[in-house]
Design a protein around this motif. Sequence first.
Motif, PDB file in Angstrom:
ATOM      1  N   GLY A 226       0.805  -1.220   0.000  1.00  0.00           N
ATOM      2  CA  GLY A 226       0.000   0.000   0.000  1.00  0.00           C
ATOM      3  C   GLY A 226       0.834   1.265   0.000  1.00  0.00           C
ATOM      4  N   ASN A 227       0.145   2.392   0.151  1.00  0.00           N
ATOM      5  CA  ASN A 227       0.765   3.710   0.109  1.00  0.00           C
ATOM      6  C   ASN A 227       1.087   4.199   1.528  1.00  0.00           C
ATOM      7  OD1 ASN A 227       1.639   6.221  -0.755  1.00  0.00           O
ATOM      8  ND2 ASN A 227      -0.430   7.083  -0.856  1.00  0.00           N
ATOM      9  N   PHE A 228       2.224   4.883   1.688  1.00  0.00           N
ATOM     10  CA  PHE A 228       2.622   5.381   3.003  1.00  0.00           C
ATOM     11  C   PHE A 228       2.708   6.908   3.049  1.00  0.00           C
ATOM     12  CE2 PHE A 228       3.846   1.000   2.853  1.00  0.00           C
ATOM     13  CZ  PHE A 228       3.554   0.535   4.118  1.00  0.00           C
ATOM     14  N   GLU A 229       2.268   7.562   1.995  1.00  0.00           N
ATOM     15  CA  GLU A 229       2.216   9.018   1.991  1.00  0.00           C
ATOM     16  C   GLU A 229       1.248   9.496   3.079  1.00  0.00           C
ATOM     17  OE1 GLU A 229       3.989  11.045   0.124  1.00  0.00           O
ATOM     18  OE2 GLU A 229       4.912   9.549  -1.213  1.00  0.00           O
ATOM     19  N   GLN A 230       1.621  10.544   3.788  1.00  0.00           N
ATOM     20  CA  GLN A 230       0.810  11.205   4.808  1.00  0.00           C
ATOM     21  C   GLN A 230       0.692  10.410   6.106  1.00  0.00           C
ATOM     22  OE1 GLN A 230      -2.969  12.778   3.255  1.00  0.00           O
ATOM     23  NE2 GLN A 230      -2.197  12.398   1.185  1.00  0.00           N
ATOM     24  N   PHE A 231       1.502   9.386   6.280  1.00  0.00           N
ATOM     25  CA  PHE A 231       1.431   8.607   7.515  1.00  0.00           C
ATOM     26  C   PHE A 231       1.782   9.475   8.720  1.00  0.00           C
ATOM     27  CE2 PHE A 231       0.199   4.696   5.982  1.00  0.00           C
ATOM     28  CZ  PHE A 231       0.373   3.665   6.896  1.00  0.00           C
ATOM     29  N   PRO A 232       1.164   9.176   9.881  1.00  0.00           N
ATOM     30  CA  PRO A 232       1.509   9.918  11.100  1.00  0.00           C
ATOM     31  C   PRO A 232       2.883   9.507  11.622  1.00  0.00           C
ATOM     32  CG  PRO A 232       0.011   8.132  11.613  1.00  0.00           C
ATOM     33  CD  PRO A 232       0.126   8.163  10.105  1.00  0.00           C
ATOM     34  N   LYS A 233       3.335  10.172  12.666  1.00  0.00           N
ATOM     35  CA  LYS A 233       4.594   9.797  13.307  1.00  0.00           C
ATOM     36  C   LYS A 233       4.573   8.307  13.640  1.00  0.00           C
ATOM     37  CE  LYS A 233       5.294  14.280  15.564  1.00  0.00           C
ATOM     38  NZ  LYS A 233       5.450  14.970  16.872  1.00  0.00           N
ATOM     39  N   THR A 234       5.702   7.659  13.437  1.00  0.00           N
ATOM     40  CA  THR A 234       5.756   6.207  13.613  1.00  0.00           C
ATOM     41  C   THR A 234       7.019   5.808  14.372  1.00  0.00           C
ATOM     42  OG1 THR A 234       4.516   5.850  11.551  1.00  0.00           O
ATOM     43  CG2 THR A 234       5.774   3.991  12.407  1.00  0.00           C
ATOM     44  N   LEU A 235       6.831   4.932  15.341  1.00  0.00           N
ATOM     45  CA  LEU A 235       7.950   4.354  16.078  1.00  0.00           C
ATOM     46  C   LEU A 235       7.987   2.864  15.785  1.00  0.00           C
ATOM     47  CD1 LEU A 235      10.236   4.518  18.187  1.00  0.00           C
ATOM     48  CD2 LEU A 235       8.471   4.225  19.967  1.00  0.00           C
ATOM     49  N   LEU A 236       9.120   2.384  15.274  1.00  0.00           N
ATOM     50  CA  LEU A 236       9.278   0.984  14.885  1.00  0.00           C
ATOM     51  C   LEU A 236      10.226   0.259  15.823  1.00  0.00           C
ATOM     52  CD1 LEU A 236       9.911   1.370  11.027  1.00  0.00           C
ATOM     53  CD2 LEU A 236       7.812   0.534  12.085  1.00  0.00           C
ATOM     54  N   PHE A 237       9.833  -0.948  16.221  1.00  0.00           N
ATOM     55  CA  PHE A 237      10.735  -1.845  16.931  1.00  0.00           C
ATOM     56  C   PHE A 237      10.932  -3.096  16.071  1.00  0.00           C
ATOM     57  CE2 PHE A 237       9.152   0.800  20.328  1.00  0.00           C
ATOM     58  CZ  PHE A 237      10.258   0.963  21.157  1.00  0.00           C
ATOM     59  N   LEU A 238      12.160  -3.319  15.641  1.00  0.00           N
ATOM     60  CA  LEU A 238      12.482  -4.443  14.775  1.00  0.00           C
ATOM     61  C   LEU A 238      13.406  -5.408  15.513  1.00  0.00           C
ATOM     62  CD1 LEU A 238      13.265  -2.497  11.462  1.00  0.00           C
ATOM     63  CD2 LEU A 238      11.050  -2.950  12.538  1.00  0.00           C
ATOM     64  N   ALA A 239      13.438  -6.649  15.060  1.00  0.00           N
ATOM     65  CA  ALA A 239      14.280  -7.664  15.693  1.00  0.00           C
ATOM     66  C   ALA A 239      15.065  -8.407  14.619  1.00  0.00           C
ATOM     67  CB  ALA A 239      13.417  -8.650  16.488  1.00  0.00           C
ATOM     68  N   GLU A 240      16.355  -8.526  14.827  1.00  0.00           N
ATOM     69  CA  GLU A 240      17.218  -9.147  13.817  1.00  0.00           C
ATOM     70  C   GLU A 240      16.936 -10.635  13.635  1.00  0.00           C
ATOM     71  OE1 GLU A 240      21.304  -6.513  13.640  1.00  0.00           O
ATOM     72  OE2 GLU A 240      21.243  -8.273  14.941  1.00  0.00           O
ATOM     73  N   TYR A 241      16.590 -11.334  14.720  1.00  0.00           N
ATOM     74  CA  TYR A 241      16.330 -12.781  14.626  1.00  0.00           C
ATOM     75  C   TYR A 241      14.821 -13.025  14.528  1.00  0.00           C
ATOM     76  CZ  TYR A 241      21.222 -13.812  15.789  1.00  0.00           C
ATOM     77  OH  TYR A 241      22.599 -13.902  15.790  1.00  0.00           O
ATOM     78  N   ASP A 242      14.248 -12.472  13.492  1.00  0.00           N
ATOM     79  CA  ASP A 242      12.795 -12.484  13.303  1.00  0.00           C
ATOM     80  C   ASP A 242      12.542 -12.604  11.804  1.00  0.00           C
ATOM     81  OD1 ASP A 242      10.075 -11.935  13.074  1.00  0.00           O
ATOM     82  OD2 ASP A 242      10.180  -9.967  14.028  1.00  0.00           O
ATOM     83  N   ILE A 243      11.786 -13.603  11.396  1.00  0.00           N
ATOM     84  CA  ILE A 243      11.579 -13.814   9.963  1.00  0.00           C
ATOM     85  C   ILE A 243      10.846 -12.654   9.303  1.00  0.00           C
ATOM     86  CG2 ILE A 243      11.639 -16.335  10.117  1.00  0.00           C
ATOM     87  CD1 ILE A 243       8.559 -16.303   9.876  1.00  0.00           C
ATOM     88  N   THR A 244      10.174 -11.810  10.088  1.00  0.00           N
ATOM     89  CA  THR A 244       9.471 -10.660   9.506  1.00  0.00           C
ATOM     90  C   THR A 244      10.385  -9.448   9.343  1.00  0.00           C
ATOM     91  OG1 THR A 244       8.670  -9.841  11.663  1.00  0.00           O
ATOM     92  CG2 THR A 244       7.313 -11.467  10.545  1.00  0.00           C
ATOM     93  N   TYR A 245      11.630  -9.564   9.808  1.00  0.00           N
ATOM     94  CA  TYR A 245      12.575  -8.442   9.797  1.00  0.00           C
ATOM     95  C   TYR A 245      12.896  -7.910   8.392  1.00  0.00           C
ATOM     96  CZ  TYR A 245      17.076  -6.029  10.648  1.00  0.00           C
ATOM     97  OH  TYR A 245      18.112  -5.134  10.696  1.00  0.00           O
ATOM     98  N   PRO A 246      13.175  -8.763   7.393  1.00  0.00           N
ATOM     99  CA  PRO A 246      13.518  -8.214   6.069  1.00  0.00           C
ATOM    100  C   PRO A 246      12.432  -7.321   5.480  1.00  0.00           C
ATOM    101  CG  PRO A 246      14.132 -10.524   6.198  1.00  0.00           C
ATOM    102  CD  PRO A 246      13.326 -10.230   7.417  1.00  0.00           C
ATOM    103  N   ASP A 247      11.175  -7.682   5.696  1.00  0.00           N
ATOM    104  CA  ASP A 247      10.087  -6.866   5.152  1.00  0.00           C
ATOM    105  C   ASP A 247       9.899  -5.577   5.944  1.00  0.00           C
ATOM    106  OD1 ASP A 247       9.512  -8.666   3.104  1.00  0.00           O
ATOM    107  OD2 ASP A 247       8.178  -9.846   4.378  1.00  0.00           O
ATOM    108  N   GLN A 248      10.284  -5.590   7.210  1.00  0.00           N
ATOM    109  CA  GLN A 248      10.226  -4.354   7.998  1.00  0.00           C
ATOM    110  C   GLN A 248      11.285  -3.362   7.533  1.00  0.00           C
ATOM    111  OE1 GLN A 248      10.703  -6.169  11.792  1.00  0.00           O
ATOM    112  NE2 GLN A 248       8.712  -7.184  11.663  1.00  0.00           N
ATOM    113  N   ARG A 249      12.401  -3.868   7.058  1.00  0.00           N
ATOM    114  CA  ARG A 249      13.410  -2.986   6.479  1.00  0.00           C
ATOM    115  C   ARG A 249      12.871  -2.317   5.213  1.00  0.00           C
ATOM    116  NH1 ARG A 249      16.911  -0.909   9.900  1.00  0.00           N
ATOM    117  NH2 ARG A 249      18.503  -2.338  10.677  1.00  0.00           N
ATOM    118  N   LEU A 250      12.047  -3.034   4.462  1.00  0.00           N
ATOM    119  CA  LEU A 250      11.400  -2.439   3.287  1.00  0.00           C
ATOM    120  C   LEU A 250      10.406  -1.361   3.727  1.00  0.00           C
ATOM    121  CD1 LEU A 250      10.718  -5.613   1.083  1.00  0.00           C
ATOM    122  CD2 LEU A 250      12.622  -3.991   0.920  1.00  0.00           C
TER     123      LEU A 250
END
Length: 296
Positions: A226-250
């Motif tokens: 989807g589109n991320f234009e106009q998103f509000p402030k965002t705080l991300l917590f990512l984990a290196e040993y997590d299979i969802t991590y590569p897509d969070q980098r995207l």
Amino acid sequence: MKRSIAYYITILVIKVKGLKKTFSKNPVDYKKLRTDDVPISKNSYFRKNSYMRTFTELQTTISEVKPKDESNKLLIFIHGGAFVSGPSQHHWDAVEKISKQTPYTIWLCDYPKAPEHKISEISANIDHIYSKALEKFNPDSITIIGDSVGGTLAIALTQRLIQKNSMLPYRLILISPVMDATLSNPEIDEIDRLDPMLSKKGVLSAKQMCAENNNLNDVSISPINGNFEQFPKTLLFLAEYDITYPDQRLLEKKLEESNVAYDTIVGEGMPHIWPLLPIMKEAKSAFKIIVNVLNQ
């Protein structure tokens, strides 16, 4: 990075509980995952020290925890659980900590689950909850926090709000959000060997249970599309040993390209949803960041 003793204890407990084994099966045993569900907390804190009530909106049970003093701030907590389970004890523990340390009213949302319910029905519930929140709270006073697929639902909700030119929450707090239900990123296979909690086979199975007509590319379940234009402030917590991590980098790249104000905390060697895990010194430090942000 040197890790705490509590980190190794936590990883050991995760392995002993067999979460990785459960998530290595197709179909995933969602009934087994639900044995850890805690629909309503029995913790005496909520009875003695806060005002808690439950109410129903559509098919969602909302546990509302109010502070002692009147609050004009709302935290909508959308829990994770692979769309098939939850909330769990760690979600209630997080609610208790936030209630003790911030002036927020908290809505912990126990939304309908797959496979009995599909993503369109779940999304309709999330949309309805937010519309009800706007009846009582100014959008600038609303923060949405979501872990794992709770992060998925929070992002997809925001994308729909922007499409409809609706009022947005002030901030998103996303803990290991699942961005792509297809799990087709080639980097996932390598991390699968390191992830102590999740495995691609079972997580993909859970997504298929939730998807409408097996459409895993639908932005409601794969918000990376989807589109991320106009998103509000965002705080991300990512984990290196997590299979969802590569897509969070995207996701990070998309937020940057869209000029969104965001901050990222990366847990080196940490597992999925690490800020919500008990005991760990690393989790306590991460959760302190959440509390500090809410109190700004």
